[in-house]
Design a protein around this motif. Sequence first.
Motif, short mmCIF file in Angstrom:
data_model
loop_
_atom_site.label_atom_id
_atom_site.label_comp_id
_atom_site.label_asym_id
_atom_site.label_seq_id
_atom_site.Cartn_x
_atom_site.Cartn_y
_atom_site.Cartn_z
N GLN A 57 3.44 -2.00 -3.71
CA GLN A 57 3.34 -2.55 -2.35
C GLN A 57 1.88 -2.65 -1.92
OE1 GLN A 57 5.92 0.26 -0.36
NE2 GLN A 57 7.59 -1.24 -0.23
N ILE A 58 1.11 -1.63 -2.23
CA ILE A 58 -0.33 -1.66 -1.88
C ILE A 58 -1.01 -2.80 -2.63
CG2 ILE A 58 -2.51 -0.41 -2.15
CD1 ILE A 58 -0.88 2.18 -1.60
N LEU A 115 1.53 9.39 -5.16
CA LEU A 115 1.80 7.97 -4.97
C LEU A 115 2.82 7.51 -6.00
CD1 LEU A 115 0.75 5.53 -3.27
CD2 LEU A 115 -0.80 5.07 -5.16
N ASP A 116 3.98 7.04 -5.51
CA ASP A 116 4.98 6.58 -6.47
C ASP A 116 4.70 5.13 -6.85
OD1 ASP A 116 6.23 4.79 -4.57
OD2 ASP A 116 7.26 6.52 -3.71
N LYS A 169 6.52 2.42 -6.67
CA LYS A 169 6.93 1.43 -5.67
C LYS A 169 5.85 1.27 -4.59
CE LYS A 169 10.71 0.27 -2.55
NZ LYS A 169 11.99 0.67 -2.01
N THR A 170 5.30 2.38 -4.12
CA THR A 170 4.25 2.33 -3.11
C THR A 170 2.99 1.69 -3.67
OG1 THR A 170 5.15 4.34 -2.10
CG2 THR A 170 2.92 3.71 -1.47
N MET A 210 -1.45 11.29 2.03
CA MET A 210 -0.91 10.89 0.74
C MET A 210 -2.07 10.78 -0.24
SD MET A 210 1.08 7.36 -0.30
CE MET A 210 2.08 7.36 1.13
N LEU A 250 -5.17 7.78 2.21
CA LEU A 250 -5.06 7.18 0.88
C LEU A 250 -6.42 6.63 0.48
CD1 LEU A 250 -3.20 6.39 -1.44
CD2 LEU A 250 -2.71 4.28 -0.23
#
Length: 155
Positions: free
Chosen positions: A13-14, A6-7, A9-10, A1, A38
Amino acid sequence: MDRENLDLKTAIQIAKIVVTVPEERMPIIWDIFKQAGLDIGGVDEMAEWKALTKQAFLIDTEKFLAGITAGKEPVNGEYRIAVGDFNEYCTKQKLSPRCTRKHLAELEAIRTVKSNGKIDYTCTVYEAEKNASFHRYVCIYSDWKRRIKGGAADD
């Protein structure tokens, strides 16, 4: 990824993970992200900033500078402290030498040089009197009291 895929939402979260994980576990988290492909830019800078923030509260800057320059004579407007001596002094004070140099640089108490787009907190000095050789120093300005925030205006 990668970052392009990278959207939002992700990314959120990160960010939540990074904010909530105890600092001592962060290397594990960074390693997991790296293994997942990543690459999060600025990780090194963030770790250094966190360490510096903690260190800055531990440093009595005026006391530190007075101690490390005690008994030394300035040369061309600066005290030249050999890198090894500076590191040893920091270690005895239970301080990270790199974070301490960065703290002093931010206060403009030491001379810095830019090399390859990065700031270097030590300087190479040519010394004809020492067998015409180059030595690495932390160069503390002799007027450091005037330079540090909250410092005394007189020497």
